[in-house]
Design a protein around this motif. Structure first.
Motif, mmCIF file in Angstrom:
data_model
loop_
_atom_site.group_PDB
_atom_site.id
_atom_site.type_symbol
_atom_site.label_atom_id
_atom_site.label_comp_id
_atom_site.label_asym_id
_atom_site.label_seq_id
_atom_site.Cartn_x
_atom_site.Cartn_y
_atom_site.Cartn_z
ATOM 1 N N ALA A 1 0.831 -1.215 0.000
ATOM 2 C CA ALA A 1 0.000 0.000 0.000
ATOM 3 C C ALA A 1 0.860 1.259 0.000
ATOM 4 O O ALA A 1 0.631 2.175 -0.805
ATOM 5 N N ALA A 2 1.841 1.318 0.886
ATOM 6 C CA ALA A 2 2.682 2.517 0.984
ATOM 7 C C ALA A 2 3.513 2.722 -0.276
ATOM 8 O O ALA A 2 3.594 3.842 -0.807
ATOM 9 N N VAL A 3 4.129 1.660 -0.773
ATOM 10 C CA VAL A 3 4.988 1.780 -1.956
ATOM 11 C C VAL A 3 4.144 2.114 -3.191
ATOM 12 O O VAL A 3 4.529 2.963 -4.005
ATOM 13 N N ALA A 4 2.991 1.474 -3.328
ATOM 14 C CA ALA A 4 2.115 1.739 -4.478
ATOM 15 C C ALA A 4 1.673 3.195 -4.497
ATOM 16 O O ALA A 4 1.607 3.823 -5.558
ATOM 17 N N ARG A 5 1.373 3.722 -3.345
ATOM 18 C CA ARG A 5 0.968 5.125 -3.243
ATOM 19 C C ARG A 5 2.148 6.037 -3.615
ATOM 20 O O ARG A 5 2.012 6.956 -4.420
ATOM 21 N N GLU A 6 3.317 5.756 -3.038
ATOM 22 C CA GLU A 6 4.502 6.581 -3.279
ATOM 23 C C GLU A 6 4.902 6.564 -4.754
ATOM 24 O O GLU A 6 5.261 7.590 -5.325
ATOM 25 N N LYS A 7 4.842 5.394 -5.375
ATOM 26 C CA LYS A 7 5.302 5.247 -6.758
ATOM 27 C C LYS A 7 4.167 5.377 -7.774
ATOM 28 O O LYS A 7 4.380 5.192 -8.965
ATOM 29 N N ARG A 8 2.963 5.643 -7.279
ATOM 30 C CA ARG A 8 1.788 5.838 -8.147
ATOM 31 C C ARG A 8 1.563 4.664 -9.100
ATOM 32 O O ARG A 8 1.439 4.836 -10.321
ATOM 33 N N VAL A 9 1.513 3.470 -8.515
ATOM 34 C CA VAL A 9 1.304 2.255 -9.311
ATOM 35 C C VAL A 9 -0.135 2.232 -9.824
ATOM 36 O O VAL A 9 -1.079 2.384 -9.056
ATOM 37 N N GLU A 10 -0.273 2.035 -11.129
ATOM 38 C CA GLU A 10 -1.590 1.999 -11.766
ATOM 39 C C GLU A 10 -1.986 0.600 -12.229
ATOM 40 O O GLU A 10 -3.162 0.310 -12.412
ATOM 41 N N ILE A 11 -0.988 -0.248 -12.439
ATOM 42 C CA ILE A 11 -1.232 -1.614 -12.918
ATOM 43 C C ILE A 11 -0.364 -2.565 -12.111
ATOM 44 O O ILE A 11 0.846 -2.339 -11.980
ATOM 45 N N ALA A 12 -0.971 -3.622 -11.585
ATOM 46 C CA ALA A 12 -0.215 -4.679 -10.911
ATOM 47 C C ALA A 12 -0.283 -5.930 -11.781
ATOM 48 O O ALA A 12 -1.361 -6.313 -12.246
ATOM 49 N N VAL A 13 0.866 -6.536 -12.003
ATOM 50 C CA VAL A 13 0.955 -7.776 -12.780
ATOM 51 C C VAL A 13 1.147 -8.907 -11.784
ATOM 52 O O VAL A 13 2.158 -8.963 -11.086
ATOM 53 N N ILE A 14 0.160 -9.793 -11.720
ATOM 54 C CA ILE A 14 0.218 -10.900 -10.765
ATOM 55 C C ILE A 14 0.936 -12.081 -11.398
ATOM 56 O O ILE A 14 0.472 -12.658 -12.376
ATOM 57 N N ALA A 15 2.091 -12.416 -10.806
ATOM 58 C CA ALA A 15 2.934 -13.513 -11.300
ATOM 59 C C ALA A 15 3.272 -14.431 -10.129
ATOM 60 O O ALA A 15 4.426 -14.779 -9.911
ATOM 61 N N VAL A 16 2.241 -14.789 -9.370
ATOM 62 C CA VAL A 16 2.410 -15.670 -8.204
ATOM 63 C C VAL A 16 1.680 -16.976 -8.473
ATOM 64 O O VAL A 16 0.826 -17.050 -9.362
ATOM 65 N N PRO A 17 1.973 -18.029 -7.707
ATOM 66 C CA PRO A 17 1.229 -19.288 -7.868
ATOM 67 C C PRO A 17 -0.263 -19.080 -7.593
ATOM 68 O O PRO A 17 -0.653 -18.202 -6.813
ATOM 69 N N GLY A 18 -1.070 -19.906 -8.222
ATOM 70 C CA GLY A 18 -2.520 -19.811 -8.095
ATOM 71 C C GLY A 18 -3.045 -19.654 -6.680
ATOM 72 O O GLY A 18 -3.879 -18.779 -6.425
ATOM 73 N N PRO A 19 -2.593 -20.477 -5.716
ATOM 74 C CA PRO A 19 -3.138 -20.373 -4.366
ATOM 75 C C PRO A 19 -2.907 -19.018 -3.694
ATOM 76 O O PRO A 19 -3.644 -18.643 -2.787
ATOM 77 N N ALA A 20 -1.912 -18.260 -4.144
ATOM 78 C CA ALA A 20 -1.623 -16.956 -3.533
ATOM 79 C C ALA A 20 -2.246 -15.790 -4.294
ATOM 80 O O ALA A 20 -2.246 -14.660 -3.808
ATOM 81 N N ALA A 21 -2.786 -16.041 -5.470
ATOM 82 C CA ALA A 21 -3.228 -14.957 -6.347
ATOM 83 C C ALA A 21 -4.360 -14.119 -5.769
ATOM 84 O O ALA A 21 -4.326 -12.892 -5.873
ATOM 85 N N GLN A 22 -5.368 -14.747 -5.174
ATOM 86 C CA GLN A 22 -6.486 -13.956 -4.642
ATOM 87 C C GLN A 22 -6.027 -13.038 -3.514
ATOM 88 O O GLN A 22 -6.428 -11.877 -3.445
#
Length: 151
Positions: free
Chosen positions: A81-102
């Protein structure tokens, strides 16, 4: 965008199409998961070419946190949350295993990231208004084998 009897001005048409697609500016992105796929995405130079500026990566593995790969720092996912706000992240690319994705998608939603590109082979449930694109590699390969089989 053309003129009757004259046609199209190529550079102007390209500029107009890029504007319609939202590619006339840079988009700040974060890679969620620094496993094999996440590392491959971080090393892919083509993202920058199209205006996708990877500003951060996140992982839960203490051995990967504080790495820097291709100039992109790896943060603890707990700091999303803090880093996304600071860096103004607009898109997150999910590249984690299925069980962790949600869980990762929920963290991205809570951080206020408006759009996700999901490589995990699971269906995500997101809050209304959040934008999701699903990359189904197996489905794409099935479509390709169908075409090969038909030819």
């Amino acid at each position: 965008f053309g003129r009757r009897g004259v046609g199209y001005d190529g550079p102007s048409l390209k500029r107009q199409i890029r504007g319609i697609l939202g590619l006339n500016r840079e988009w700040n992105c974060a890679i969620m998961g620094v496993g094999h796929l996440g590392m491959a995405l971080l090393m892919y130079k083509g993202l920058r070419t199209y205006g996708f500026n990877v500003v951060a990566a996140f992982d839960s593995d203490p051995d990967k946190i504080s790495w820097e790969l291709e100039g992109v720092p790896v943060f603890d996912v707990a700091d999303l949350a803090a880093v996304a706000r600071e860096k103004r992240v607009e898109i997150a690319v999910i590249a984690v295993p299925g069980p962790a994705a949600q869980e990762v998608a929920d963290l991205a939603a809570a951080a206020g990231i408006p759009a996700l590109l999901n490589f995990a082979p699971v269906q995500l449930h997101l809050p209304p208004g959040m934008i999701l694109r699903q990359v189904d590699l197996a489905g794409e390969l099935e479509a390709l084998t169908y075409q090969l089989h038909q030819s």
